[in-house]
Design a protein around this motif. Structure first.
Motif, mmCIF file in Angstrom:
data_model
loop_
_atom_site.group_PDB
_atom_site.id
_atom_site.type_symbol
_atom_site.label_atom_id
_atom_site.label_comp_id
_atom_site.label_asym_id
_atom_site.label_seq_id
_atom_site.Cartn_x
_atom_site.Cartn_y
_atom_site.Cartn_z
ATOM 1 N N GLU A 54 -5.681 10.372 74.475
ATOM 2 C CA GLU A 54 -5.476 9.818 73.078
ATOM 3 C C GLU A 54 -3.960 10.188 72.608
ATOM 4 O O GLU A 54 -3.182 9.660 72.007
ATOM 5 N N ILE A 57 -1.429 8.086 74.210
ATOM 6 C CA ILE A 57 -1.438 6.830 73.643
ATOM 7 C C ILE A 57 -1.039 6.854 72.159
ATOM 8 O O ILE A 57 0.192 5.948 71.869
ATOM 9 N N GLY A 58 -0.835 8.128 71.432
ATOM 10 C CA GLY A 58 -0.226 8.015 70.213
ATOM 11 C C GLY A 58 1.286 8.363 70.345
ATOM 12 O O GLY A 58 1.887 7.727 69.517
ATOM 13 N N ARG A 59 1.647 9.054 71.079
ATOM 14 C CA ARG A 59 3.000 9.117 71.691
ATOM 15 C C ARG A 59 3.781 7.879 72.007
ATOM 16 O O ARG A 59 4.800 7.543 71.462
ATOM 17 N N MET A 60 2.934 7.044 72.695
ATOM 18 C CA MET A 60 3.414 5.625 73.145
ATOM 19 C C MET A 60 3.721 4.874 71.872
ATOM 20 O O MET A 60 4.717 4.128 71.786
ATOM 21 N N ASP A 61 2.532 4.863 71.107
ATOM 22 C CA ASP A 61 2.809 3.968 69.581
ATOM 23 C C ASP A 61 3.787 4.689 68.944
ATOM 24 O O ASP A 61 4.557 3.703 68.303
ATOM 25 N N ASN A 62 4.169 5.911 68.782
ATOM 26 C CA ASN A 62 5.247 6.201 68.066
ATOM 27 C C ASN A 62 6.732 5.656 68.726
ATOM 28 O O ASN A 62 7.680 5.249 68.075
ATOM 29 N N ARG A 64 6.805 3.170 70.317
ATOM 30 C CA ARG A 64 7.299 1.782 70.545
ATOM 31 C C ARG A 64 7.827 1.566 69.279
ATOM 32 O O ARG A 64 8.517 0.506 68.855
ATOM 33 N N GLY A 65 7.099 2.454 68.061
ATOM 34 C CA GLY A 65 7.744 2.119 66.579
ATOM 35 C C GLY A 65 8.964 2.363 66.645
ATOM 36 O O GLY A 65 9.942 1.645 66.049
ATOM 37 N N THR A 246 8.058 7.184 80.025
ATOM 38 C CA THR A 246 8.813 7.619 78.880
ATOM 39 C C THR A 246 10.080 8.263 78.909
ATOM 40 O O THR A 246 10.806 8.117 78.067
#
Length: 324
Positions: A54, A57-62, A64-65, A246
């Protein structure tokens, strides 16, 4: 008369069976307890892995942003570059018009030809100064100043001697600047990225080869070899692949920040690169050297330290105004 031995009563057999039953119950209880502990450890490990996934996934979302934001900034920069390209094309068209005017006025007086050539020199100097100030394009500025020097050499006028000398000094300053800070920083970043593949995957064994090993290590050396294991040894295949992805993404963000000249974004991207490198590779002299290069790269200037070179342009305009 022979005595008949007393027969063993059923109480002894009952006690034996009870002892066997008690032993079975104890073994079953111990097995049940061990199975429950194993299940609890398995559940804890699964929960820990779920939390790590989790967080990743949060780091990847950040990321992507951040990547979307960087993409928008790059598109804006590309739009600005297109505008500058159109302006340069317009200046090129003006230069072509000036050359046409020179061709039509070749048969006219010497003063008319001299004025047109000086206009061409002014145009080239303006182009070089703009490319240096707006885009830090040292190669473009050098080409523009070289063309201006060639036009001045064609004008056999003693009054332009000071202007030629000033232009030669500015060209020497441009040559001393080399490729510029952004190009040099980009080359150093590419060198660091290329060295990542050469980092050792295992931590070095011991720090001093001449120091005697402990007695227990010498005794167990033929059977066991002790090596320190870093955090990278705990990464699974998918986790390491995600961490390497990453790292490459952060390197791309650092290159984009270099292209824009955004020092703050470059420092943030390089800091994240350092964290990813520490997570993927164990501590070693090569890793510490590479971390030092990244830290030094964060402090490198991205803008030219020399003042804007416009002395030749100002001197040319002053000489033309004085002649008028």
């Amino acid at each position: 008369m022979n005595e008949i031995p007393p027969s063993r009563g059923p109480s002894a057999r009952l006690v034996a069976w009870l002892l066997v039953l008690l032993a079975l119950v104890l073994v079953a209880a111990w097995a049940w307890h061990a199975w429950r502990q194993q299940q609890e450890r398995l559940l804890d490990r699964n929960a820990d892995q779920a939390r790590q996934i989790e967080a990743l996934i949060g780091r990847m979302d950040n990321l992507r942003g951040d990547l979307a934001t960087q993409s928008r900034l790059i598109r804006d920069a590309a739009s600005a570059n297109r505008v500058l390209r159109d302006e340069v094309l317009g200046l090129g068209q003006r230069n072509a018009l000036l050359e046409d005017n020179v061709a039509r006025l070749a048969a006219s007086s010497r003063d008319s030809s001299r004025t047109a050539r000086l206009d061409e020199v002014e145009l080239l100097l303006v182009m070089g100064a703009q490319r240096l100030r707006i885009a830090s394009d040292l190669d473009g500025a050098r080409r523009a100043y070289a063309l201006a020097a060639g036009v001045l050499d064609d004008l056999q006028d003693p009054e332009l001697l000071n202007l030629r000398q000033t232009l030669a000094e500015e060209r020497a300053v441009l040559e001393r600047l080399g490729r510029g800070p952004r190009a040099a920083a980009a080359a150093r970043l590419d060198g660091v990225a290329a060295r990542l593949a050469t980092l050792p995957m295992e931590a070095p064994v011991g720090g001093d080869d001449n120091a005697p090993a402990p007695w227990w290590q010498r005794a167990l050396a033929p059977l066991v070899q002790v090596r320190p294991a870093g955090r990278h040894a705990l990464l699974t295949g998918s986790e390491r692949l995600a961490a390497e992805t990453t790292l490459q993404l952060e390197l791309s963000l650092a290159r984009a920040a270099l292209e824009r000249g955004d020092r703050e974004a470059l420092g943030s991207a390089l800091q994240r690169v350092q964290a990813s490198v520490r997570r993927l590779w164990p501590d070693s002299p090569a890793l510490r050297e590479l971390q030092g290069q990244l830290q030094a790269l964060r402090g490198e200037p991205l803008e030219l330290q020399e003042p804007v070179l416009e002395a030749s342009l100002l001197q040319l305009r002053a000489a033309r105004d004085a002649r008028r």
